[in-house]
Structure formats: C-alpha cells, structure tokens
Design a protein around this motif. Structure first.
Motif, PDB file in Angstrom:
ATOM      1  N   ASP A 168      24.218  44.486  54.034  1.00 26.93           N
ATOM      2  CA  ASP A 168      23.116  43.756  53.403  1.00 26.93           C
ATOM      3  C   ASP A 168      23.060  42.288  53.824  1.00 26.93           C
ATOM      4  OD1 ASP A 168      21.107  44.884  51.992  1.00 26.93           O
ATOM      5  OD2 ASP A 168      21.961  44.586  50.008  1.00 26.93           O
ATOM      6  N   GLY A 169      23.878  41.908  54.799  1.00 30.62           N
ATOM      7  CA  GLY A 169      23.804  40.554  55.325  1.00 30.62           C
ATOM      8  C   GLY A 169      24.634  39.518  54.613  1.00 30.62           C
ATOM      9  N   VAL A 170      25.551  39.948  53.734  1.00 29.22           N
ATOM     10  CA  VAL A 170      26.437  38.995  53.045  1.00 29.22           C
ATOM     11  C   VAL A 170      27.419  38.411  54.054  1.00 29.22           C
ATOM     12  CG1 VAL A 170      28.314  38.814  51.349  1.00 29.22           C
ATOM     13  CG2 VAL A 170      26.226  40.081  50.786  1.00 29.22           C
ATOM     14  N   SER A 171      27.619  37.101  53.979  1.00 33.40           N
ATOM     15  CA  SER A 171      28.543  36.438  54.906  1.00 33.40           C
ATOM     16  C   SER A 171      29.788  35.894  54.213  1.00 33.40           C
ATOM     17  CB  SER A 171      27.832  35.292  55.632  1.00 33.40           C
ATOM     18  OG  SER A 171      27.373  34.320  54.701  1.00 33.40           O
ATOM     19  N   ARG A 172      29.706  35.680  52.895  1.00 35.49           N
ATOM     20  CA  ARG A 172      30.850  35.142  52.144  1.00 35.49           C
ATOM     21  C   ARG A 172      31.095  36.009  50.915  1.00 35.49           C
ATOM     22  NH1 ARG A 172      32.193  29.359  53.846  1.00 35.49           N
ATOM     23  NH2 ARG A 172      31.250  29.429  55.905  1.00 35.49           N
ATOM     24  N   VAL A 173      32.343  36.388  50.692  1.00 39.40           N
ATOM     25  CA  VAL A 173      32.706  37.166  49.510  1.00 39.40           C
ATOM     26  C   VAL A 173      33.802  36.425  48.757  1.00 39.40           C
ATOM     27  CG1 VAL A 173      33.727  39.308  48.656  1.00 39.40           C
ATOM     28  CG2 VAL A 173      32.047  39.381  50.507  1.00 39.40           C
ATOM     29  N   ILE A 174      33.591  36.269  47.458  1.00 41.24           N
ATOM     30  CA  ILE A 174      34.584  35.646  46.584  1.00 41.24           C
ATOM     31  C   ILE A 174      35.056  36.723  45.619  1.00 41.24           C
ATOM     32  CG2 ILE A 174      35.099  33.671  45.114  1.00 41.24           C
ATOM     33  CD1 ILE A 174      31.920  33.039  46.033  1.00 41.24           C
ATOM     34  N   MET A 175      36.348  36.920  45.531  1.00 37.44           N
ATOM     35  CA  MET A 175      36.872  38.017  44.722  1.00 37.44           C
ATOM     36  C   MET A 175      37.963  37.547  43.774  1.00 37.44           C
ATOM     37  SD  MET A 175      38.343  41.730  45.928  1.00 37.44           S
ATOM     38  CE  MET A 175      39.323  41.061  47.257  1.00 37.44           C
ATOM     39  N   GLU A 176      37.831  37.918  42.508  1.00 31.85           N
ATOM     40  CA  GLU A 176      38.932  37.748  41.568  1.00 31.85           C
ATOM     41  C   GLU A 176      39.979  38.806  41.915  1.00 31.85           C
ATOM     42  OE1 GLU A 176      38.103  37.311  37.342  1.00 31.85           O
ATOM     43  OE2 GLU A 176      35.964  37.175  37.826  1.00 31.85           O
ATOM     44  N   VAL A 177      41.206  38.378  42.134  1.00 26.92           N
ATOM     45  CA  VAL A 177      42.274  39.315  42.492  1.00 26.92           C
ATOM     46  C   VAL A 177      43.287  39.314  41.352  1.00 26.92           C
ATOM     47  CG1 VAL A 177      43.899  40.031  44.255  1.00 26.92           C
ATOM     48  CG2 VAL A 177      41.881  38.709  44.913  1.00 26.92           C
ATOM     49  N   SER A 178      43.284  40.393  40.581  1.00 28.99           N
ATOM     50  CA  SER A 178      44.141  40.483  39.399  1.00 28.99           C
ATOM     51  C   SER A 178      45.568  40.870  39.780  1.00 28.99           C
ATOM     52  CB  SER A 178      43.573  41.519  38.429  1.00 28.99           C
ATOM     53  OG  SER A 178      43.674  42.823  38.993  1.00 28.99           O
ATOM     54  N   SER A 179      46.486  40.627  38.862  1.00 30.64           N
ATOM     55  CA  SER A 179      47.882  41.021  39.099  1.00 30.64           C
ATOM     56  C   SER A 179      48.005  42.540  39.195  1.00 30.64           C
ATOM     57  CB  SER A 179      48.773  40.490  37.977  1.00 30.64           C
ATOM     58  OG  SER A 179      48.371  41.007  36.717  1.00 30.64           O
ATOM     59  N   HIS A 180      47.192  43.270  38.417  1.00 24.93           N
ATOM     60  CA  HIS A 180      47.193  44.733  38.508  1.00 24.93           C
ATOM     61  C   HIS A 180      46.735  45.151  39.902  1.00 24.93           C
ATOM     62  CE1 HIS A 180      47.059  44.058  34.183  1.00 24.93           C
ATOM     63  NE2 HIS A 180      47.396  45.318  33.973  1.00 24.93           N
ATOM     64  N   GLY A 181      45.640  44.535  40.368  1.00 26.43           N
ATOM     65  CA  GLY A 181      45.101  44.871  41.680  1.00 26.43           C
ATOM     66  C   GLY A 181      46.098  44.621  42.796  1.00 26.43           C
ATOM     67  N   LEU A 182      46.865  43.553  42.671  1.00 23.45           N
ATOM     68  CA  LEU A 182      47.870  43.232  43.678  1.00 23.45           C
ATOM     69  C   LEU A 182      49.054  44.186  43.598  1.00 23.45           C
ATOM     70  CD1 LEU A 182      47.581  39.384  43.308  1.00 23.45           C
ATOM     71  CD2 LEU A 182      47.324  40.609  45.478  1.00 23.45           C
ATOM     72  N   ASP A 183      49.523  44.468  42.394  1.00 25.47           N
ATOM     73  CA  ASP A 183      50.670  45.354  42.241  1.00 25.47           C
ATOM     74  C   ASP A 183      50.333  46.782  42.680  1.00 25.47           C
ATOM     75  OD1 ASP A 183      53.431  45.713  41.266  1.00 25.47           O
ATOM     76  OD2 ASP A 183      52.508  47.004  39.763  1.00 25.47           O
ATOM     77  N   LEU A 184      49.069  47.160  42.512  1.00 22.04           N
ATOM     78  CA  LEU A 184      48.631  48.515  42.873  1.00 22.04           C
ATOM     79  C   LEU A 184      48.023  48.573  44.282  1.00 22.04           C
ATOM     80  CD1 LEU A 184      47.042  49.509  39.440  1.00 22.04           C
ATOM     81  CD2 LEU A 184      49.191  50.351  40.398  1.00 22.04           C
ATOM     82  N   ASP A 185      48.229  47.513  45.056  1.00 23.45           N
ATOM     83  CA  ASP A 185      47.827  47.488  46.476  1.00 23.45           C
ATOM     84  C   ASP A 185      46.336  47.712  46.697  1.00 23.45           C
ATOM     85  OD1 ASP A 185      50.375  46.992  47.791  1.00 23.45           O
ATOM     86  OD2 ASP A 185      50.965  48.972  47.083  1.00 23.45           O
ATOM     87  N   ARG A 186      45.520  47.264  45.750  1.00 20.67           N
ATOM     88  CA  ARG A 186      44.074  47.477  45.905  1.00 20.67           C
ATOM     89  C   ARG A 186      43.467  46.607  47.000  1.00 20.67           C
ATOM     90  NH1 ARG A 186      42.812  47.656  39.390  1.00 20.67           N
ATOM     91  NH2 ARG A 186      43.595  49.778  39.044  1.00 20.67           N
ATOM     92  N   VAL A 187      44.091  45.462  47.284  1.00 24.20           N
ATOM     93  CA  VAL A 187      43.553  44.589  48.338  1.00 24.20           C
ATOM     94  C   VAL A 187      44.389  44.672  49.610  1.00 24.20           C
ATOM     95  CG1 VAL A 187      42.489  42.996  46.688  1.00 24.20           C
ATOM     96  CG2 VAL A 187      44.821  42.543  47.501  1.00 24.20           C
ATOM     97  N   PHE A 188      45.293  45.647  49.668  1.00 23.71           N
ATOM     98  CA  PHE A 188      46.108  45.834  50.868  1.00 23.71           C
ATOM     99  C   PHE A 188      45.169  46.064  52.064  1.00 23.71           C
ATOM    100  CE2 PHE A 188      48.565  48.340  53.917  1.00 23.71           C
ATOM    101  CZ  PHE A 188      49.766  47.623  53.963  1.00 23.71           C
TER     102      PHE A 188
END
Length: 509
Positions: A168-188
């Motif tokens: 859709d042409g997005v060039s910048r993404v800002i994401m809240e990265v939670s401790s759960h998300g990090l521990d569960l490798d969601r942003v791996f």
C-alpha cells in the motif's frame, strides 16, 4: 512458494519428506488449515500446537513445522529447535521479507510506548512519509484500521500486515514491541532501523515471574533484533534518566542517542511549563534547539516527546518538521484524555494500570493543580486491577492511589476469570500503610474532611459515584482501562468505555 525456498535461513535439525513442493499458505491454528498449507506447531501458555498436528494433517497440511514428534512423511515434517523462531523466518520469507523494504522503528518499555508511536507517526507524516503503526490501540495504515488483539502480533500475522503495508506504499512503520512479543520471538527476523526504550518498572510478573526476566526480554530488542538487522545506519535511543536506561543498551555497538532532563543527554528540554492545556518547553538537540507548545499533558509526556524527537533526529529529519509533528498531535486515545464538560470538573481517563504509571499520573495531576486556580479542589481516583494478571502490583496500586488522592474509589477492572471482590481485597491491602478511612454509603457527605476510600464493585456505578461526589474545581481520574471499549468478565468481552460512562454520569448531574 516452494517449501525449500520458504525454509531459507531457518535453523533445521531434520527434515523427513520432500521439500520441492509448493506451499500455498501458512497457519499456526489447525482450524484454519487449508489443503497445501504449512502448519506451525507452537507451544503456548494454554495449549501446545503439537497436540493438533494430526488434525492439521487431516485438514490437508502439506508440511509440518515442529520441535518434536514422529519422524514420518507425508506430509513433510521439518524439525526445528525453536518453532516460534522458525515460523517468524518462514513467514518473513513467504511474504517477501517486507521489513527489509521499509524503515522500521521498534518502541519498548513499561509505559509510554503508545504515545511515543503516535508522536513519531505525526512527525513522519509532517515529513510526507506514508506511515504504518502497530500497537496497543490498533494496527493502522493509510485509511485501514485493524483491532489489536495483542500489542505485538504473532509473527505470521505481523509479516502479513507488514506485507500489506509495503503493497500500500507505506515507507515507515512504528511498532510497539512488548516483552511478551520479544520473549515469544514475534519480531524475530524483523529488520529494524531504530529501537527506542521509554522506561522500566514492575509489570507482567504473572508471565515473566521475575523482574530480571521481564527486563531481559525487553533487552532482546536491542541486543538481538537491532544487532541482527543487516540494515545500514541503525541506531538506538534510550532514556538516560531511567535506572535501566544504560543497561538496556549495554553491548550495543551502534550509535546511541540518549534523552532525558540531564545536561549530559543528547536530547533534553529546558524552560518547561505544565498546565491542563498542555506543556511547553525548549528542546535541545545536537542539531540545534527549538521551542514547542504541545497539547500533551505532564512530565511523563515530556519524556515521550523527547524519545520521539531523539528518534527523528537520528533519522536526520529537519527540526522544523519535528516541531510541527510534536505540536500537531492533539492527544492519544485513553492516555490522559480529558472528558470535556461544563460542570467545572476536570475528568481524566488514563490507561495507567501499573503502580508506577498511576503514580506518575497522580503526581503530575497534583503538580498541575498546585500551580493552577484549582489548587483548592479535591482529587478523586477511580481504579481497579485486572484479573488473571500480575497480582503483586495490586496492593502497590492501592497504596499509590490512596497516598495521592483525597478520595479513592476501588472498583473492578477486567476481572476475567477471577472473583472481582477478591481482586479488590488484594488491592485494598495497599491502603493499610497510609492508613485511610473507609467510607460507607451513609457517610459520603463527610469525605471532603479526611482522606479515605470507598469500595464500589460495579465500575459503571463507581464512575457515577465519583462524578456525583465531585464539586467544581475537583478533578476525577478514571484509571486502568484508557482506550478500551470493553470489560472482560469471565471469558466474555462486554461493551464498556470509561469515557462514555463519564459523559453519561456528567449528563446526570
């Protein structure tokens, strides 16, 4: 996509079966399995995906990604040491590695993540970028908006959303990265350009068990995600005033921008004034200084502003654009949100659901009241604690609310499967150290004479009681749920919005 290509970059222990086959989709939910899909067996807190492998095969799975099980084929079985990391990499491959095609900013910390992402969104828009935001309130880009089931989506869902943003042409993404998300490798496997630390305090011990595990999970955004990213020009942003602000960037061999109120910080503020209408200050950066008039309220929001400004400076944006972006943000849903009225009462709805967040909001309110025409007014706080969540913070929240409020109304939050009265009883223990007078229905005319508390289990009635008791010049803080438009009772999500209930109560006065 061919299974062999789908598995590129995945750490594999063993494969049984053919890899030169086409995979038409991926799922980690056996009920969503379609013929030709790959099924990822994930271990969860309530269920283990390995128990549903047989069902996935019956529904037409072409391949199974798993950590353990029978070494049979067909279908092809890919044994991996960590199925969550493997799914994240497979999902990124399937959707064409979308994070490599956009500028990615990750924001972590106990409090302030949402407001910081909103500020960055406003700044990037002023710089004429198409922006996507993934966080607690929703996932949004262009004119599209999706409900947020988790602050940080599961890796497969995240990669799909990022792919849609790229298309859709997005060039910048800002994401809240939670401790759960990090521990569960969601942003791996996500390729970050910059990561930001807001602050660290007690929360989520129901999941992490120890404060150190909670911190180490957050640190993975810096030590793992950012450091693994192959992008040029990466940098980190940290809150130097936070006790863990330097710990979070330990070992990060990249440029680091530090913000805070100390003169040794790269980005700092001076000439600061606070009011109910917002805050003003002069922001000092390595690229020069500029003044702002923000509609955001309080010292905690000043830190959010500095975090966003530091990130924007690191990305080389002009000071004028940063200024316009900060000043252009009118507010954030459920974050120190004012419920406008003509009754002479300040009504504030805030998401504060930890003792630290509540203390920051209450101290800020008292500070603003002290320097305003409302200094004679009383402060009433309505709060509850969530069920099936960290129980250790309940008495701490009670103590903070009782210490800084003239009247505390203890009520229900999202009780989930716990007894609301039992939750309230645990929070009530925090009042004992102050101590507070417990008021009852027949004594409410006397509450202005002495600090105390009132128990009203029904949240709707608690809000009505607070606003009914308030007089002109008083302030009512409704804390804990913020932007949420529901209340979770048992397993049900019932419609409930603190702001709507406050407006209704104000209309009844």
């Amino acid at each position: 996509m061919e299974l062999k290509k789908l598995l590129e970059g995945v750490e594999i222990r063993k494969i049984t079966g053919e890899t030169l086959k086409e995979i038409t989709g991926i799922t980690y939910h056996s009920k969503r399995m379609e013929k030709g899909f790959l099924f990822a067996a994930l271990r969860g807190s309530e269920a283990d995906g390995h128990q549903f492998v047989k069902e996935a095969i019956q529904r037409g799975a072409e391949a199974i990604l798993l950590e353990r099980g029978e070494e049979l084929s067909p279908p092809t079985r890919i044994f991996v040491p960590n199925s969550r990391q493997a799914l994240a990499q497979v999902a990124s491959n399937f959707y064409g590695n979308p994070s490599s095609k956009i500028t990615m900013v990750g924001v972590t910390g106990t409090n302030g993540k949402t407001t910081t992402t909103y500020l960055l969104e406003s700044i990037f828009r002023k710089a004429s970028h198409e922006v996507g935001v993934i966080g607690t309130i929703n996932y949004r880009f262009r004119q599209k908006e999706m409900a947020a089931l988790n602050t940080t989506p599961e890796s497969l869902d995240l990669q799909r959303i990022l792919s849609e943003m790229v298309s859709d042409g997005v060039s910048r993404v800002i994401m809240e990265v939670s401790s759960h998300g990090l521990d569960l490798d969601r942003v791996f496997g996500c390729q970050f350009d910059s990561v930001v630390f807001t602050n660290f305090t007690l929360d989520h011990l129901d999941y992490h068990k120890t404060l150190e595990h909670y911190f180490e999970s957050k640190k993975k955004l810096f030590s793992d995600a950012l450091m693994r990213s192959p992008k040029a020009g990466r940098f980190a942003v940290t809150n130097r005033d936070d006790p863990r602000g330097e710990d979070i960037v330990e070992g990060v061999s990249l440029p680091i921008l530090r913000y805070g109120m100390s003169s040794t910080c790269d980005i700092t503020a001076e000439q600061v004034t606070y009011a109910f209408e917002g805050l003003s200050c002069r922001i000092k950066t390595p690229k020069g200084s500029f003044s702002i008039q923000s509609k955001l309220i309080g010292g905690f929001n000043l830190y959010n502003i500095l975090a966003a400004a530091a990130t924007a400076i690191g990305m080389g944006l002009p000071l004028e654009v940063i200024k316009e972006g900060i000043e252009g943000l009118a507010g954030v849903s459920g974050r120190f949100e004012k419920v406008e009225n003509r009754k002479g009462i300040h009504v504030i709805v805030d998401y504060a659901h930890t003792h630290d967040a509540m203390e920051r909001v209450l101290l800020e309110l008292k500070n603003i009241l002290r320097h305003s025409s409302r200094k004679e007014g009383k402060l009433i706080t309505v709060f509850g604690c969530g069920g099936d969540r960290d129980r250790t913070k309940r008495p701490l929240m009670g103590e903070v609310a009782g210490r800084y409020s003239d009247l505390t109304i203890l009520t229900s939050d999202n009780p989930r499967t716990e007894d609301p009265l039992a939750i309230m009883e645990e929070a009530e223990k925090g009042f004992q150290s102050i101590p507070l007078e417990e008021w009852h229905a027949g004594e409410l005319e006397e509450w202005r004479s002495k600090k105390g508390y009132l128990k009203v289990p029904d949240r709707r009635e608690a809000i009505r009681t607070a606003i009914r008791l308030a007089q002109p010049l008083d302030t009512v803080l409704i804390a804990g749920k913020g932007h949420e438009d529901y209340q979770i009772v048992g397993k049900e999500r019932l419609p409930f919005d603190d702001r709507m209930e406050a407006r209704r109560a104000l209309g009844e006065r």
